[in-house]
Design a protein around this motif. Structure first.
Motif, PDB file in Angstrom:
ATOM      1  N   LYS A 147       0.830  -1.203   0.000  1.00 42.44           N
ATOM      2  CA  LYS A 147       0.000   0.000   0.000  1.00 42.44           C
ATOM      3  C   LYS A 147       0.865   1.254   0.000  1.00 42.44           C
ATOM      4  CE  LYS A 147      -3.756   2.503   1.046  1.00 42.44           C
ATOM      5  NZ  LYS A 147      -4.770   2.822   0.004  1.00 42.44           N
ATOM      6  N   GLY A 148       2.034   1.180   0.684  1.00 48.81           N
ATOM      7  CA  GLY A 148       2.929   2.335   0.733  1.00 48.81           C
ATOM      8  C   GLY A 148       3.173   2.863   2.135  1.00 48.81           C
ATOM      9  N   PHE A 149       2.743   2.080   3.153  1.00 52.32           N
ATOM     10  CA  PHE A 149       3.025   2.484   4.524  1.00 52.32           C
ATOM     11  C   PHE A 149       4.391   1.945   4.953  1.00 52.32           C
ATOM     12  CE2 PHE A 149      -1.797   2.501   4.776  1.00 52.32           C
ATOM     13  CZ  PHE A 149      -1.876   3.879   4.638  1.00 52.32           C
ATOM     14  N   ALA A 150       4.946   2.549   6.016  1.00 56.03           N
ATOM     15  CA  ALA A 150       6.289   2.148   6.469  1.00 56.03           C
ATOM     16  C   ALA A 150       6.207   1.476   7.840  1.00 56.03           C
ATOM     17  CB  ALA A 150       7.194   3.378   6.545  1.00 56.03           C
ATOM     18  N   LEU A 151       6.884   0.354   7.937  1.00 59.22           N
ATOM     19  CA  LEU A 151       6.958  -0.380   9.199  1.00 59.22           C
ATOM     20  C   LEU A 151       8.011   0.294  10.074  1.00 59.22           C
ATOM     21  CD1 LEU A 151       6.022  -2.966  10.704  1.00 59.22           C
ATOM     22  CD2 LEU A 151       7.866  -4.170   9.534  1.00 59.22           C
ATOM     23  N   VAL A 152       7.627   0.745  11.261  1.00 54.64           N
ATOM     24  CA  VAL A 152       8.606   1.400  12.142  1.00 54.64           C
ATOM     25  C   VAL A 152       8.818   0.651  13.460  1.00 54.64           C
ATOM     26  CG1 VAL A 152       8.275   3.693  11.136  1.00 54.64           C
ATOM     27  CG2 VAL A 152       6.908   3.037  13.110  1.00 54.64           C
ATOM     28  N   GLY A 153       7.998  -0.381  13.701  1.00 57.15           N
ATOM     29  CA  GLY A 153       8.184  -1.205  14.904  1.00 57.15           C
ATOM     30  C   GLY A 153       7.599  -2.582  14.668  1.00 57.15           C
ATOM     31  N   LEU A 154       8.284  -3.614  15.175  1.00 55.19           N
ATOM     32  CA  LEU A 154       7.828  -4.993  14.932  1.00 55.19           C
ATOM     33  C   LEU A 154       8.386  -5.912  16.001  1.00 55.19           C
ATOM     34  CD1 LEU A 154       6.576  -7.044  12.732  1.00 55.19           C
ATOM     35  CD2 LEU A 154       8.925  -7.308  11.988  1.00 55.19           C
ATOM     36  N   VAL A 214       4.065  -1.260  14.533  1.00 56.71           N
ATOM     37  CA  VAL A 214       3.699   0.145  14.345  1.00 56.71           C
ATOM     38  C   VAL A 214       3.970   0.499  12.893  1.00 56.71           C
ATOM     39  CG1 VAL A 214       4.148   2.535  15.022  1.00 56.71           C
ATOM     40  CG2 VAL A 214       4.196   0.724  16.748  1.00 56.71           C
ATOM     41  N   TRP A 215       2.968   1.065  12.252  1.00 61.33           N
ATOM     42  CA  TRP A 215       3.072   1.467  10.844  1.00 61.33           C
ATOM     43  C   TRP A 215       2.890   2.967  10.739  1.00 61.33           C
ATOM     44  CZ3 TRP A 215       4.169  -1.591   6.580  1.00 61.33           C
ATOM     45  CH2 TRP A 215       4.233  -2.980   6.817  1.00 61.33           C
ATOM     46  N   GLU A 216       3.571   3.568   9.765  1.00 65.92           N
ATOM     47  CA  GLU A 216       3.581   5.022   9.602  1.00 65.92           C
ATOM     48  C   GLU A 216       3.179   5.406   8.182  1.00 65.92           C
ATOM     49  OE1 GLU A 216       6.913   7.546  11.383  1.00 65.92           O
ATOM     50  OE2 GLU A 216       7.401   7.592   9.250  1.00 65.92           O
ATOM     51  N   GLY A 217       2.489   6.529   8.070  1.00 63.14           N
ATOM     52  CA  GLY A 217       2.150   7.065   6.747  1.00 63.14           C
ATOM     53  C   GLY A 217       1.015   8.067   6.857  1.00 63.14           C
ATOM     54  N   ASP A 218       0.820   8.852   5.821  1.00 66.28           N
ATOM     55  CA  ASP A 218      -0.301   9.791   5.816  1.00 66.28           C
ATOM     56  C   ASP A 218      -1.601   9.004   5.902  1.00 66.28           C
ATOM     57  OD1 ASP A 218       1.436  11.901   5.468  1.00 66.28           O
ATOM     58  OD2 ASP A 218       1.246  11.896   3.283  1.00 66.28           O
ATOM     59  N   GLY A 219      -2.419   9.350   6.858  1.00 65.21           N
ATOM     60  CA  GLY A 219      -3.741   8.736   6.966  1.00 65.21           C
ATOM     61  C   GLY A 219      -3.743   7.260   7.313  1.00 65.21           C
ATOM     62  N   VAL A 220      -2.647   6.773   7.896  1.00 65.95           N
ATOM     63  CA  VAL A 220      -2.518   5.317   8.104  1.00 65.95           C
ATOM     64  C   VAL A 220      -3.555   4.765   9.096  1.00 65.95           C
ATOM     65  CG1 VAL A 220      -0.757   5.437   9.942  1.00 65.95           C
ATOM     66  CG2 VAL A 220      -0.858   3.446   8.442  1.00 65.95           C
ATOM     67  N   VAL A 269      11.731   2.730  15.063  1.00 65.23           N
ATOM     68  CA  VAL A 269      12.813   3.213  14.196  1.00 65.23           C
ATOM     69  C   VAL A 269      12.260   4.236  13.204  1.00 65.23           C
ATOM     70  CG1 VAL A 269      14.547   2.539  12.496  1.00 65.23           C
ATOM     71  CG2 VAL A 269      13.956   0.974  14.364  1.00 65.23           C
ATOM     72  N   SER A 270      12.845   5.416  13.233  1.00 68.61           N
ATOM     73  CA  SER A 270      12.453   6.443  12.271  1.00 68.61           C
ATOM     74  C   SER A 270      13.298   6.318  11.027  1.00 68.61           C
ATOM     75  CB  SER A 270      12.683   7.837  12.864  1.00 68.61           C
ATOM     76  OG  SER A 270      11.566   8.231  13.556  1.00 68.61           O
ATOM     77  N   TRP A 271      12.652   6.165   9.899  1.00 71.77           N
ATOM     78  CA  TRP A 271      13.415   6.054   8.663  1.00 71.77           C
ATOM     79  C   TRP A 271      12.543   6.538   7.514  1.00 71.77           C
ATOM     80  CZ3 TRP A 271      12.094   2.245   4.765  1.00 71.77           C
ATOM     81  CH2 TRP A 271      11.008   1.422   5.114  1.00 71.77           C
ATOM     82  N   GLU A 272      13.179   6.936   6.431  1.00 65.49           N
ATOM     83  CA  GLU A 272      12.410   7.376   5.276  1.00 65.49           C
ATOM     84  C   GLU A 272      12.698   6.451   4.107  1.00 65.49           C
ATOM     85  OE1 GLU A 272      11.393  11.559   4.680  1.00 65.49           O
ATOM     86  OE2 GLU A 272      12.447  11.338   2.777  1.00 65.49           O
ATOM     87  N   SER A 273      11.648   5.880   3.548  1.00 64.17           N
ATOM     88  CA  SER A 273      11.806   4.959   2.436  1.00 64.17           C
ATOM     89  C   SER A 273      12.312   5.686   1.201  1.00 64.17           C
ATOM     90  CB  SER A 273      10.451   4.311   2.127  1.00 64.17           C
ATOM     91  OG  SER A 273      10.525   3.659   0.889  1.00 64.17           O
TER      92      SER A 273
END
Ligand code: RTP
Ligand code: MG
Length: 172
Positions: free
Chosen positions: A51-58, A97-103, A160-164
């Motif tokens: 979808k385009g979301f980023a995994l920041v915790g697992l 934890v997933w990150e993204g606009d409107g996630v 973890v903060s990261w930018e794809s």
């Protein structure tokens, strides 16, 4: 106490107006013990990645009764509470934890209705489940609950903060 989060994450106004960059949201998702036992972890993670979301915790967690009760505290008085807690602690759960606009809202749509028989085909519950008590995945239902659940399940240093590098191809 407000948990520490990277500056680009929207905390519902806290620290947000200092940044011109478009805010990102974070949500807490958990593959419940039925999803783990049924071998659906990869399939479910793939959907949020694609979808385009980023995994920041697992992390894979054998959940304690105390944590399960705290997570579902809002349902403490409901008749299904005991069964729900016993189910959540019955085997490993994958906390994410997933990150993204409107996630937050988008993940809830991708998860589908609480009762899988009412969940649309194409949603996770619609595609993989038939019973309300075995509905595979949890997702935070609002910004306030997302923030609360993230700090309940994860320590700051576990995120973890990261930018794809794909971001330029995902967001205009
Ligand atoms: P979740 O919190 O797990 O993401 O699910 P949800 O928001 O879609 O539904 P919620 O109302 O928060 O209910 C939490 C979980 O409790 C179980 N439940 N059983 N037997 C029942 O009537 C009943 N109602 C809810 C479900 O497993 C639901 O996911
Ligand atoms: Mg819920």
């Amino acid at each position: 106490m407000v948990p520490k989060v990277p500056e680009h994450v929207n905390l519902n106004g806290v620290g947000f107006d200092q940044f011109e960059e478009k805010s990102l949201e974070r949500t807490f998702l958990a593959i419940k013990p039925d999803g783990v036992q049924r071998g659906l972890v990869g399939e479910i993670i793939s959907r949020f990645e694609a979808k385009g979301f980023a995994l920041v915790g697992l992390k894979l967690v054998q959940v304690s009764r105390e944590l399960a009760e705290s997570h579902y505290d809002v349902h403490r008085e409901r008749p299904f509470f005991a069964d729900l807690v016993n189910f959540i602690i019955s085997g490993p759960l994958l906390a994410m934890v997933w990150e993204g606009d409107g996630v937050i809202a988008s993940a809830r749509k991708m998860i589908g209705a609480t009762n899988p028989l009412n969940a649309e085909p194409g949603t996770i519950r619609g595609d993989f489940a038939v019973s309300i008590g075995r509905n595979i995945i949890h997702g935070s239902d609002a910004p306030e609950t997302a923030q609360k659940e993230i700090s309940l399940w994860f320590k700051d240093e576990e995120l973890v903060s990261w930018e794809s590098t794909a971001k330029a191809w995902l967001v205009e």
